[in-house]
Each structure stands twice: as structure tokens, then as C-alpha cells.
Write a protein that holds these residues in place. Structure first.
Motif, PDB file in Angstrom:
ATOM      1  N   ARG A  63     -44.524 -23.754 -60.056  1.00 11.43           N
ATOM      2  CA  ARG A  63     -44.740 -23.453 -61.474  1.00 11.43           C
ATOM      3  C   ARG A  63     -46.027 -22.659 -61.718  1.00 11.43           C
ATOM      4  O   ARG A  63     -46.063 -21.741 -62.533  1.00 11.43           O
ATOM      5  CB  ARG A  63     -44.807 -24.758 -62.281  1.00 11.43           C
ATOM      6  CG  ARG A  63     -43.476 -25.324 -62.682  1.00 11.43           C
ATOM      7  CD  ARG A  63     -43.625 -26.727 -63.214  1.00 11.43           C
ATOM      8  NE  ARG A  63     -44.573 -26.829 -64.306  1.00 11.43           N
ATOM      9  CZ  ARG A  63     -44.300 -26.605 -65.577  1.00 11.43           C
ATOM     10  NH1 ARG A  63     -43.080 -26.250 -65.930  1.00 11.43           N
ATOM     11  NH2 ARG A  63     -45.223 -26.734 -66.496  1.00 11.43           N
ATOM     12  N   ASN A  64     -47.092 -23.026 -61.033  1.00  9.07           N
ATOM     13  CA  ASN A  64     -48.394 -22.399 -61.284  1.00  9.07           C
ATOM     14  C   ASN A  64     -48.855 -21.512 -60.126  1.00  9.07           C
ATOM     15  O   ASN A  64     -50.028 -21.148 -60.054  1.00  9.07           O
ATOM     16  CB  ASN A  64     -49.446 -23.486 -61.556  1.00  9.07           C
ATOM     17  CG  ASN A  64     -49.150 -24.251 -62.832  1.00  9.07           C
ATOM     18  OD1 ASN A  64     -48.745 -23.666 -63.825  1.00  9.07           O
ATOM     19  ND2 ASN A  64     -49.334 -25.566 -62.795  1.00  9.07           N
ATOM     20  N   TRP A  65     -47.940 -21.211 -59.215  1.00 13.07           N
ATOM     21  CA  TRP A  65     -48.294 -20.309 -58.123  1.00 13.07           C
ATOM     22  C   TRP A  65     -48.276 -18.857 -58.620  1.00 13.07           C
ATOM     23  O   TRP A  65     -47.540 -18.521 -59.558  1.00 13.07           O
ATOM     24  CB  TRP A  65     -47.305 -20.435 -56.972  1.00 13.07           C
ATOM     25  CG  TRP A  65     -47.327 -21.745 -56.262  1.00 13.07           C
ATOM     26  CD1 TRP A  65     -48.156 -22.802 -56.500  1.00 13.07           C
ATOM     27  CD2 TRP A  65     -46.468 -22.142 -55.191  1.00 13.07           C
ATOM     28  NE1 TRP A  65     -47.866 -23.834 -55.647  1.00 13.07           N
ATOM     29  CE2 TRP A  65     -46.838 -23.469 -54.828  1.00 13.07           C
ATOM     30  CE3 TRP A  65     -45.432 -21.522 -54.501  1.00 13.07           C
ATOM     31  CZ2 TRP A  65     -46.197 -24.161 -53.809  1.00 13.07           C
ATOM     32  CZ3 TRP A  65     -44.799 -22.211 -53.481  1.00 13.07           C
ATOM     33  CH2 TRP A  65     -45.178 -23.510 -53.140  1.00 13.07           C
ATOM     34  N   ARG A  67     -46.940 -15.408 -59.017  1.00 13.77           N
ATOM     35  CA  ARG A  67     -45.522 -15.028 -58.918  1.00 13.77           C
ATOM     36  C   ARG A  67     -45.261 -14.086 -57.756  1.00 13.77           C
ATOM     37  O   ARG A  67     -44.327 -14.270 -56.983  1.00 13.77           O
ATOM     38  CB  ARG A  67     -45.078 -14.403 -60.247  1.00 13.77           C
ATOM     39  CG  ARG A  67     -43.622 -14.015 -60.288  1.00 13.77           C
ATOM     40  CD  ARG A  67     -43.199 -13.725 -61.715  1.00 13.77           C
ATOM     41  NE  ARG A  67     -43.133 -14.945 -62.480  1.00 13.77           N
ATOM     42  CZ  ARG A  67     -43.090 -14.989 -63.828  1.00 13.77           C
ATOM     43  NH1 ARG A  67     -43.136 -13.878 -64.511  1.00 13.77           N
ATOM     44  NH2 ARG A  67     -43.006 -16.139 -64.448  1.00 13.77           N
ATOM     45  N   ARG A 182     -51.214 -15.375 -62.036  1.00 16.38           N
ATOM     46  CA  ARG A 182     -50.657 -16.710 -62.040  1.00 16.38           C
ATOM     47  C   ARG A 182     -49.741 -16.888 -63.237  1.00 16.38           C
ATOM     48  O   ARG A 182     -49.985 -16.370 -64.318  1.00 16.38           O
ATOM     49  CB  ARG A 182     -51.761 -17.771 -62.076  1.00 16.38           C
ATOM     50  CG  ARG A 182     -52.711 -17.660 -60.890  1.00 16.38           C
ATOM     51  CD  ARG A 182     -53.706 -18.807 -60.884  1.00 16.38           C
ATOM     52  NE  ARG A 182     -53.054 -20.072 -60.627  1.00 16.38           N
ATOM     53  CZ  ARG A 182     -52.738 -20.504 -59.414  1.00 16.38           C
ATOM     54  NH1 ARG A 182     -53.001 -19.755 -58.364  1.00 16.38           N
ATOM     55  NH2 ARG A 182     -52.149 -21.661 -59.243  1.00 16.38           N
ATOM     56  N   LYS A 184     -49.235 -19.438 -65.153  1.00 18.18           N
ATOM     57  CA  LYS A 184     -49.804 -20.103 -66.322  1.00 18.18           C
ATOM     58  C   LYS A 184     -50.720 -19.178 -67.114  1.00 18.18           C
ATOM     59  O   LYS A 184     -50.988 -19.416 -68.292  1.00 18.18           O
ATOM     60  CB  LYS A 184     -50.559 -21.368 -65.916  1.00 18.18           C
ATOM     61  CG  LYS A 184     -51.752 -21.152 -65.018  1.00 18.18           C
ATOM     62  CD  LYS A 184     -52.350 -22.515 -64.658  1.00 18.18           C
ATOM     63  CE  LYS A 184     -53.556 -22.383 -63.725  1.00 18.18           C
ATOM     64  NZ  LYS A 184     -54.087 -23.714 -63.369  1.00 18.18           N
ATOM     65  N   GLU A 185     -51.195 -18.108 -66.484  1.00 19.18           N
ATOM     66  CA  GLU A 185     -51.970 -17.129 -67.206  1.00 19.18           C
ATOM     67  C   GLU A 185     -51.072 -16.200 -68.003  1.00 19.18           C
ATOM     68  O   GLU A 185     -51.502 -15.565 -68.944  1.00 19.18           O
ATOM     69  CB  GLU A 185     -52.813 -16.305 -66.216  1.00 19.18           C
ATOM     70  CG  GLU A 185     -53.898 -17.133 -65.551  1.00 19.18           C
ATOM     71  CD  GLU A 185     -54.602 -16.369 -64.459  1.00 19.18           C
ATOM     72  OE1 GLU A 185     -54.129 -15.250 -64.141  1.00 19.18           O
ATOM     73  OE2 GLU A 185     -55.600 -16.857 -63.923  1.00 19.18           O
ATOM     74  N   THR A 188     -49.176 -18.699 -72.054  1.00 16.99           N
ATOM     75  CA  THR A 188     -49.978 -19.710 -72.720  1.00 16.99           C
ATOM     76  C   THR A 188     -49.070 -20.625 -73.528  1.00 16.99           C
ATOM     77  O   THR A 188     -48.175 -20.182 -74.232  1.00 16.99           O
ATOM     78  CB  THR A 188     -51.001 -19.039 -73.655  1.00 16.99           C
ATOM     79  OG1 THR A 188     -51.775 -18.126 -72.882  1.00 16.99           O
ATOM     80  CG2 THR A 188     -51.902 -20.074 -74.295  1.00 16.99           C
ATOM     81  N   THR A 192     -44.627 -28.697 -70.607  1.00 22.89           N
ATOM     82  CA  THR A 192     -44.887 -29.486 -69.413  1.00 22.89           C
ATOM     83  C   THR A 192     -43.635 -29.569 -68.555  1.00 22.89           C
ATOM     84  O   THR A 192     -42.519 -29.322 -69.023  1.00 22.89           O
ATOM     85  CB  THR A 192     -45.322 -30.905 -69.788  1.00 22.89           C
ATOM     86  OG1 THR A 192     -44.233 -31.566 -70.453  1.00 22.89           O
ATOM     87  CG2 THR A 192     -46.544 -30.881 -70.704  1.00 22.89           C
ATOM     88  N   THR A 326     -39.814 -22.139 -66.663  1.00 24.87           N
ATOM     89  CA  THR A 326     -40.022 -22.062 -65.219  1.00 24.87           C
ATOM     90  C   THR A 326     -38.928 -22.755 -64.429  1.00 24.87           C
ATOM     91  O   THR A 326     -38.805 -22.539 -63.218  1.00 24.87           O
ATOM     92  CB  THR A 326     -41.380 -22.687 -64.811  1.00 24.87           C
ATOM     93  OG1 THR A 326     -41.361 -24.088 -65.091  1.00 24.87           O
ATOM     94  CG2 THR A 326     -42.521 -22.028 -65.553  1.00 24.87           C
TER      95      THR A 326
END
Length: 392
Positions: A63-65, A67, A182, A184-185, A188, A192, A326
């Protein structure tokens, strides 16, 4: 459609060539590894199970790796698994390499499906999916038949080496065409993981996944065992296997293109018309497979119907899972590969039941019939298109 989307499709082409190529190589692999053709068919299920289990697991972990790094890592692991498969003499090792390759493919496809729909406007998910899946259909047109010819001329191991090599330009394309950064960047306020998993409880999503899985099971049940139908029932030479695979791939390309234009706004039309025709087509192929002209014609038609209906249902999965940005790709991947795992296993049982080479075709008919029986009581849900929650 943006260029990065086509670069993702190129990588899907390499991976799909591997996923489908066993259809033309099973007899030789079985002979070389000293197992039966039915046992060798389990390699297809191993790949599908790896993708089915791996898609949600890897999607959650990634999810937060970054891409681009995720996509690049997945395709390089995929290439390495094929290099090992090309040199092994053990069926157990081959089985393991297919499982590892499947996990890499699952991670790649889960991320790629999510990435693809973020590259276009919300009302063009079907078209984006059609472009991405064009990598799969081109694989069935060119990659898989080409692999079958290569396997016939140089042995099945050469095909595995070719797939490993094919991953390298795709990896370079990802490196050059996908932005670093990333996830999550980029998003925004992303929900969850618990909120995304809760999306899985939606009845419309579960129904779309179930129907997509059954249709894909029918596709893989027959596609995996087309080679024995061509050389056994139809009595044609081994090189004709490639011709049949090309025809199936050409049909699948047509089906995806047509569905890509209809699945966003008129999914009910594709499902209501395509479902019954798909059932009739598999039954007709089982009856007429001994006639080469009928075999060639029906293989093309079934390729078109299978992929038109399947891609439409998977597009519906993406729409219904829109609140899980995601994880949506992993839900679609899981649905596809539940079917890809079940189909060959169901088809393999028909050999021991005494149905011979035509058994898998009858199994496909049964699986589509089950899908239609499930869909009938929920026809208003299936044909309703996008929910207002998805498109608001």
C-alpha cells in the motif's frame, strides 16, 4: 490514453504469455518431467492459486511502497522464476517456480490495475482496463502461439527463457514511464486498510467477483487443454495448435475492445447477450470439435465472448470497489484467478470420468451454466451498471 498505461500493458503481455503458454506446451512438459498431462495441467492451477492468494496479500503489504519500485521488483522476480523453470528437471521445482512467478504477477497486476484507473478520468475505467488487458489478449494472439511454435521447434524450455528475456524491456519501460514516489504521497486522505477491506462485504462486489470467477474458470478449463483437442479429437498436427491459439487470441482481442466501449455504460447488455451465447458456444464446440472448420470458427467466437464477458465483469468489480483505491486491483485479480485455479482442476477431473479430450469443453459449459443460474435471480443487480455511490 496516457503512455504509462501502454507501458503497463507491455508488462502484462510478458506475464500473460507465461500464464497462458502452458496450453500449447503441456504434452511436452508432461513427457519431459515424467508426469501425466492432467498432472501437468495442475501447473496452471498453481499459478492461479498463487495469484489468487497473493493479490490481496501483496496489495495490502505494498500500500505504501513506491509504485515504480514495486512494479519493477515484481517483474524482475517474475523473470528470475522463469529462468529457474527453464533449467529444472523436477516437477516439484517447476511447481514452486510457477507459484513464485504467480505471487510476483499477482503483486504486479494488483498495483497495475490500481495504477491504470488512476491514470484516467473516473468514467473511463472500462477503457483503461481494456488497454491494460490488451496486453493479455496480444499475448494470446502473438506470445502464446509464438511460444508454442518455439516450444515445438526448440523445446519447451526455450519458451521459458524467452519469457524471462521479454520481461527486461518491460522493466525498462516501467523504469522510464512510471513516476517515482510513494503511494501515500499521491493520495492524501487514503482510506485505512480496514476501511478498504470492509468494502469486500458489499453484495454487488461479491456477486461481480463470483460471476467473473466462474466465467474465467470456464475459459481456463478449455483453454488449458486445447492442445489435446486439436491433435486428438480434430486429428491435426502439432503446429495447428498455434493456429488455434492465435484464433482464440484474436477473438479475445476483439472481445476486450468491444467490451471496453460498452462496459462503462452498458454492462447489462454485454452480460445479458454474452452469457447465453457463451454457454451455447462451449457446448457447440464440444459437439463439433472433430470438424476443423467448426473448431477454428468456434474457438475464435469463444475467445471473443469469454473476454468480452469476463472483462465486463471485472470492470464491474473495479467500479464496486472504488472506495478501496489500493485494494480494488487485488479484488479484481483474485476474482480472475479463483476462476483460473478452479477451471483446470474441474477440467482435469473429466479425464478420469471417461469424457476424454472433450471433457474440458463440457466442463466449461457447466461452469457458465452455473454462472447464469446464479445471475438470474439477481439480474436487476447485475445489469444495473455502476452504483450511484461509485460515481458520485
Amino acid at each position: 490514453m496516457p503512455l504509462p498505461l501502454y507501458l503497463l500493458a507491455m508488462a502484462v503481455f510478458a506475464m500473460s504469455t507465461s500464464e497462458f503458454m502452458l496450453a500449447g506446451l503441456l504434452p511436452d512438459i508432461a513427457s519431459d518431467l515424467d508426469v501425466t498431462v492432467a498432472t501437468a495441467g495442475v501447473l496452471t492451477s498453481a499459478f492461479a492459486v498463487g495469484m489468487m492468494v497473493g493479490a490481496p496479500l501483496v496489495a495490502a503489504l505494498a500500500r505504501n511502497w513506491p509504485r515504480r519500485s514495486s512494479l519493477l521488483g515484481f517483474i524482475l522476480v517474475f523473470a528470475a522464476a522463469h529462468a529457474v523453470g527453464a533449467v529444472t528437471t523436477s516437477f516439484a521445482v517447476m511447481f514452486a517456480t510457477r507459484a513464485v512467478a504467480a505471487l510476483a504477477n499477482a503483486g504486479f497486476l494488483a498495483v497495475a490495475l490500481t495504477a491504470a484507473v488512476t491514470l484516467v478520468s473516473p468514467d473511463k475505467k472500462g477503457r483503461a482496463l481494456a488497454v491494460l488487458l490488451s496486453g493479455t489478449t496480444v499475448a494470446t494472439i502473438a506470445g502464446v502461439p509464438g511460444g508454442s511454435v518455439l516450444g515445438t521447434l526448440l523445446g519447451w524450455r526455450a519458451t521459458f527463457w524467452a519469457v524471462a528475456a521479454l520481461c527486461l524491456p518491460a522493466a525498462l519501460g516501467i523504469l522510464k514511464g512510471i513516476q517515482a514516489g510513494r503511494v501515500k504521497e499521491e493520495a492524501t486522505g487514503m482510506p485505512t486498510l480496514r476501511a478498504e477491506l470492509a468494502r469486500f462485504t458489499r453484495r454487488r462486489l461479491i456477486l461481480a467477483m463470483l460471476l467473473g470467477a466462474l466465467v474465467n474458470a470456464a475459459t481456463f478449463a478449455s483453454f488449458t487443454f486445447l492442445a489435446p483437442v486439436v491433435t486428438g479429437t480434430a486429428g491435426l498436427g502439432e503446429l495447428w495448435i498455434s493456429v488455434v491459439l492465435v484464433l482464440f487470441g484474436a477473438g479475445s482481442f476483439v472481445g476486450v475492445i468491444v467490451a471496453g466501449r460498452l462496459s462503462d455504460q452498458r454492462p447489462g447488455l454485454v452480460i445479458a447477450v454474452g452469457g447465453p451465447l457463451l454457454l451455447l458456444g462451449w457446448s457447440a464446440l464440444a459437439v463439433l470439435a472433430n470438424e476443423p472448420v467448426a473448431l477454428f470458427t468456434l474457438v475464435f467466437v469463444q475467445g471473443a465472448l469469454s473476454f468480452a464477458l469476463g472483462s465486463t465483469l471485472i470492470t464491474q468489480v473495479l467500479y464496486e470497489a472504488a472506495g478501496a483505491p489500493t485494494m480494488a486491483g487485488s479484488y479484481a485479480t483474485a476474482a480472475l484467478n479463483v476462476g483460473a485455479a478452479i477451471g483446470p482442476l474441474v477440467a482435469a477431473t473429466t479425464f478420469s470420468a471417461g469424457l476424454g479430450d472433450l471433457g474440458p469443453l463440457w466442463a466449461s459449459s457447466l461452469l457458465v451454466a452455473i454462472a447464469l443460474l446464479i445471475a438470474l435471480p439477481f439480474r436487476t443487480v447485475v445489469t444495473a451498471g455502476r452504483s450511484t455511490e461509485v460515481v458520485r
